[in-house]
Design a protein around this motif. Structure first.
Motif, PDB file in Angstrom:
ATOM      1  N   LEU A 279      43.043  52.837  32.630  1.00 49.22           N
ATOM      2  CA  LEU A 279      41.809  52.140  32.998  1.00 49.22           C
ATOM      3  C   LEU A 279      41.927  50.640  32.774  1.00 49.22           C
ATOM      4  O   LEU A 279      41.483  49.835  33.602  1.00 49.22           O
ATOM      5  CB  LEU A 279      40.633  52.704  32.198  1.00 49.22           C
ATOM      6  CG  LEU A 279      40.212  54.147  32.513  1.00 49.22           C
ATOM      7  CD1 LEU A 279      39.196  54.643  31.501  1.00 49.22           C
ATOM      8  CD2 LEU A 279      39.635  54.234  33.918  1.00 49.22           C
ATOM      9  N   ARG A 280      42.509  50.272  31.650  1.00 50.52           N
ATOM     10  CA  ARG A 280      42.661  48.846  31.343  1.00 50.52           C
ATOM     11  C   ARG A 280      43.549  48.153  32.371  1.00 50.52           C
ATOM     12  O   ARG A 280      43.247  47.044  32.833  1.00 50.52           O
ATOM     13  CB  ARG A 280      43.252  48.675  29.952  1.00 50.52           C
ATOM     14  CG  ARG A 280      43.530  47.209  29.577  1.00 50.52           C
ATOM     15  CD  ARG A 280      44.174  47.101  28.202  1.00 50.52           C
ATOM     16  NE  ARG A 280      45.390  47.901  28.110  1.00 50.52           N
ATOM     17  CZ  ARG A 280      46.565  47.527  28.637  1.00 50.52           C
ATOM     18  NH1 ARG A 280      46.660  46.400  29.318  1.00 50.52           N
ATOM     19  NH2 ARG A 280      47.622  48.306  28.495  1.00 50.52           N
ATOM     20  N   SER A 281      44.638  48.796  32.758  1.00 49.18           N
ATOM     21  CA  SER A 281      45.559  48.201  33.711  1.00 49.18           C
ATOM     22  C   SER A 281      44.888  47.960  35.063  1.00 49.18           C
ATOM     23  O   SER A 281      45.010  46.878  35.648  1.00 49.18           O
ATOM     24  CB  SER A 281      46.772  49.117  33.891  1.00 49.18           C
ATOM     25  OG  SER A 281      47.692  48.555  34.778  1.00 49.18           O
ATOM     26  N   VAL A 282      44.154  48.959  35.566  1.00 52.51           N
ATOM     27  CA  VAL A 282      43.461  48.804  36.847  1.00 52.51           C
ATOM     28  C   VAL A 282      42.342  47.778  36.726  1.00 52.51           C
ATOM     29  O   VAL A 282      42.101  46.984  37.640  1.00 52.51           O
ATOM     30  CB  VAL A 282      42.927  50.160  37.337  1.00 52.51           C
ATOM     31  CG1 VAL A 282      42.077  49.984  38.601  1.00 52.51           C
ATOM     32  CG2 VAL A 282      44.083  51.123  37.607  1.00 52.51           C
ATOM     33  N   SER A 283      41.661  47.768  35.584  1.00 52.23           N
ATOM     34  CA  SER A 283      40.558  46.830  35.373  1.00 52.23           C
ATOM     35  C   SER A 283      41.045  45.385  35.418  1.00 52.23           C
ATOM     36  O   SER A 283      40.340  44.500  35.912  1.00 52.23           O
ATOM     37  CB  SER A 283      39.875  47.123  34.038  1.00 52.23           C
ATOM     38  OG  SER A 283      38.837  46.216  33.796  1.00 52.23           O
ATOM     39  N   GLU A 284      42.242  45.143  34.902  1.00 52.21           N
ATOM     40  CA  GLU A 284      42.778  43.783  34.907  1.00 52.21           C
ATOM     41  C   GLU A 284      42.951  43.247  36.330  1.00 52.21           C
ATOM     42  O   GLU A 284      42.528  42.132  36.638  1.00 52.21           O
ATOM     43  CB  GLU A 284      44.111  43.746  34.164  1.00 52.21           C
ATOM     44  CG  GLU A 284      43.983  43.892  32.658  1.00 52.21           C
ATOM     45  CD  GLU A 284      45.340  43.988  31.979  1.00 52.21           C
ATOM     46  OE1 GLU A 284      46.365  43.911  32.686  1.00 52.21           O
ATOM     47  OE2 GLU A 284      45.367  44.147  30.731  1.00 52.21           O
ATOM     48  N   ILE A 285      43.566  44.048  37.205  1.00 54.50           N
ATOM     49  CA  ILE A 285      43.770  43.588  38.574  1.00 54.50           C
ATOM     50  C   ILE A 285      42.436  43.574  39.338  1.00 54.50           C
ATOM     51  O   ILE A 285      42.212  42.735  40.211  1.00 54.50           O
ATOM     52  CB  ILE A 285      44.829  44.439  39.302  1.00 54.50           C
ATOM     53  CG1 ILE A 285      45.144  43.870  40.679  1.00 54.50           C
ATOM     54  CG2 ILE A 285      44.415  45.886  39.402  1.00 54.50           C
ATOM     55  CD1 ILE A 285      45.732  42.483  40.666  1.00 54.50           C
ATOM     56  N   GLU A 286      41.518  44.462  38.970  1.00 50.28           N
ATOM     57  CA  GLU A 286      40.195  44.449  39.604  1.00 50.28           C
ATOM     58  C   GLU A 286      39.488  43.134  39.328  1.00 50.28           C
ATOM     59  O   GLU A 286      38.866  42.550  40.223  1.00 50.28           O
ATOM     60  CB  GLU A 286      39.343  45.614  39.099  1.00 50.28           C
ATOM     61  CG  GLU A 286      37.954  45.652  39.729  1.00 50.28           C
ATOM     62  CD  GLU A 286      37.112  46.806  39.223  1.00 50.28           C
ATOM     63  OE1 GLU A 286      36.203  47.234  39.953  1.00 50.28           O
ATOM     64  OE2 GLU A 286      37.351  47.261  38.090  1.00 50.28           O
ATOM     65  N   GLY A 287      39.585  42.651  38.092  1.00 50.10           N
ATOM     66  CA  GLY A 287      38.943  41.384  37.759  1.00 50.10           C
ATOM     67  C   GLY A 287      39.487  40.232  38.582  1.00 50.10           C
ATOM     68  O   GLY A 287      38.731  39.355  39.041  1.00 50.10           O
ATOM     69  N   VAL A 288      40.791  40.239  38.808  1.00 49.77           N
ATOM     70  CA  VAL A 288      41.412  39.186  39.618  1.00 49.77           C
ATOM     71  C   VAL A 288      40.915  39.245  41.060  1.00 49.77           C
ATOM     72  O   VAL A 288      40.530  38.235  41.656  1.00 49.77           O
ATOM     73  CB  VAL A 288      42.947  39.313  39.571  1.00 49.77           C
ATOM     74  CG1 VAL A 288      43.592  38.327  40.544  1.00 49.77           C
ATOM     75  CG2 VAL A 288      43.460  39.080  38.160  1.00 49.77           C
ATOM     76  N   VAL A 289      40.907  40.451  41.632  1.00 46.89           N
ATOM     77  CA  VAL A 289      40.490  40.627  43.031  1.00 46.89           C
ATOM     78  C   VAL A 289      39.017  40.287  43.213  1.00 46.89           C
ATOM     79  O   VAL A 289      38.620  39.644  44.190  1.00 46.89           O
ATOM     80  CB  VAL A 289      40.784  42.063  43.498  1.00 46.89           C
ATOM     81  CG1 VAL A 289      40.153  42.343  44.861  1.00 46.89           C
ATOM     82  CG2 VAL A 289      42.286  42.301  43.558  1.00 46.89           C
TER      83      VAL A 289
END
Length: 483
Positions: A279-289
């Protein structure tokens, strides 16, 4: 009572609602084609139905117009059939559920098919009427326009006598479309090797995007769910080092010419990797996008859903890497703006569909350009990149652009009628999307074409709406042009 019974003009909306009760997504057109044939038979009208299920219906000239040149009216019978992920419907067998507030029409949970059901409704209303004056009508309704203009490629137009064609496949009232881009469909087919892998499965999904027509809406630079999903996989696999992640499948989009709003990958991670880490890994790239799309497409959302534990058929590490790197390496979106028409996209492409089937992942692009050499150059670029990844290229449904005709008598007539009706000139426009006029012009020498249509929004999406008042005015204008 039908949902549209109280709307005017009654004949137009009657036929529009009848059409909506017949499933007619692209490549599912047998029933709608047969409906058109029955319409003609019931009224003793001459008709042709060909092997591609195109239908031509001939309407006799009304009294006083017998010696006038025939006019060709043209649209397509198929629609882009999409529905909301949480709306339970089989659009291959079930009718649309139309709704209206008296100002706009939409379909519950699905696309509406105003593109191009309104053209069919206009044509049927004209053919059904014995009070609207017009010359002989040659009504051409093609199949599978949305998936590559297949019907227009296949149709034999030699029975037609008219050389003035009004295409009814535009989406803005008061605009006379006089030229459009050419295009093609490009497939990249990547072979993959599978291995058995044990662990915990997760679905990673991109949703919440605006979407839209990949020709008319590409200039808005909305997010592309397929491209974003490739980016997620690259980040999670390489940048954030979630260990032992394998790809089971990747699928997204519904049509090459629709900007995809949903895309989903199923992945497997080892049991040692916690759900929190994924979840943390996907959340990081989600924040960028989200930061990048905060203005253009603020509704974008990444969702991670934990599934079951087990042993799965997965892509091997090299195949998975090739998939997301190919998605990220191939271009997408606007490639060039027109130097001669301010604000017009000249060349673009859209990764509309990604699908996993057996041991192949296929990427499907809609490629468009108003300059044929630029289209050819972009297709060649796609071929070169695809080959470097060991994938196979395929190009289909290449169609010509529709060049501007400086001596169009039809345009002069339609401008004159518009000015008399509304006291202003219509907008003369070019379009970064394909209409069938270019193909028709190749088949009928000396063909003079104009494309018109009422106001629509959100075409090719579940947010599609058709303006009632604009539909009425556009029909009135079409009748006056014929008169």
């Amino acid at each position: 009572m039908g949902a549209l019974d109280n709307l005017e003009p009654k004949s137009v909306f009657h036929f529009f609602e009848e059409i909506s009760q017949i499933p007619h997504g692209s490549n599912n057109v047998q029933a709608i084609s047969d409906y058109l044939v029955k319409f003609a038979k019931d009224r003793n009208l001459e008709y042709i139905q060909d092997e591609a299920r195109n239908v031509i219906i001939f309407g006799n000239a009304t009294k006083g117009y017998e010696d006038k040149e025939p006019v060709i009216l043209q649209g397509h019978m198929d629609m882009v059939a999409v529905h909301d992920a949480d709306y339970d419907i089989d659009m291959t067998t079930e009718p649309l559920k139309l709704e209206t507030d008296g100002k706009k029409i939409w379909a519950k949970g699905t696309s509406l098919g105003g593109d191009d059901g309104i053209a069919v409704a206009y044509c049927l209303a004209l053919l059904d009427s014995d009070t609207i004056p017009h010359p002989r009508l040659e009504v051409v309704i093609t199949t599978n326009e949305e998936t590559g203009m297949d019907g227009a490629f296949a149709i034999d137009l030699s029975p037609l006598k008219g050389r003035k064609l009004i295409n009814i496949d535009s989406e803005t009232e008061g605009v006379l479309l006089t030229s459009c881009a050419g295009g093609a469909r490009f497939y990249a087919r990547l072979p993959i090797t599978k291995v058995h892998r044990s662990g915990i499965a997760y679905d990673i999904e991109v949703s919440g995007l605006h979407g839209g027509h990949s020709g008319t809406e590409i200039i808005k630079e909305y997010g592309n769910a397929n491209v974003l999903l490739g980016r997620i996989l690259a980040y999670v696999s390489e940048q954030n080092c979630v260990s032992c992640l394998s790809l089971v499948s990747i699928d997204g989009g519904v049509a090459d010419n629709a900007i995809p709003v949903n895309s989903k990958a199923t992945v497997v991670v080892s049991e040692e990797v916690s759900e929190e880490e994924v979840l943390r890994s996907v959340s990081e790239i989600e924040g960028v996008v989200k930061g990048e799309l905060s203005v253009k497409d603020p509704g974008v959302k990444f969702t991670v859903t934990k599934k079951n534990k087990g042993t799965f058929d997965c892509f091997d590490a090299e195949s998975m890497k090739k998939v997301y790197r190919l998605i990220m390496s191939l271009p997408n979106g606007i490639q060039a703006m027109s130097a001669s028409v301010p604000g017009l996209v000249e060349t673009s492409l859209n990764l509309g569909v990604v699908v996993t089937k057996d041991t192949t992942v296929t990427l499907e692009y809609a490629v468009r350009s108003s300059v044929d050499s630029s289209k050819d150059n972009l297709l060649k670029r796609l071929e070169y990149i695809t080959a470097e990844f060991g994938a196979r290229s395929e190009i289909t449904s290449s169609y010509p652009g529709w060049p501007f005709n400086p001596d169009s008598k039809l345009r002069e007539h339609m401008v004159e009628v518009f000015e008399k009706m509304y006291g202003r000139k219509p907008q003369i426009s070019a379009l970064h999307a394909g209409v069938e006029c270019g193909l028709f012009g190749k088949k009928l020498e000396g063909l003079d074409c104009i494309s018109i249509g009422p106001d629509m929004e959100g075409v090719h999406t579940t947010a599609e709406k058709l303006s009632v008042e604009s539909s009425a005015r556009t029909f009135e204008y079409l009748c006056e042009v014929l008169k």
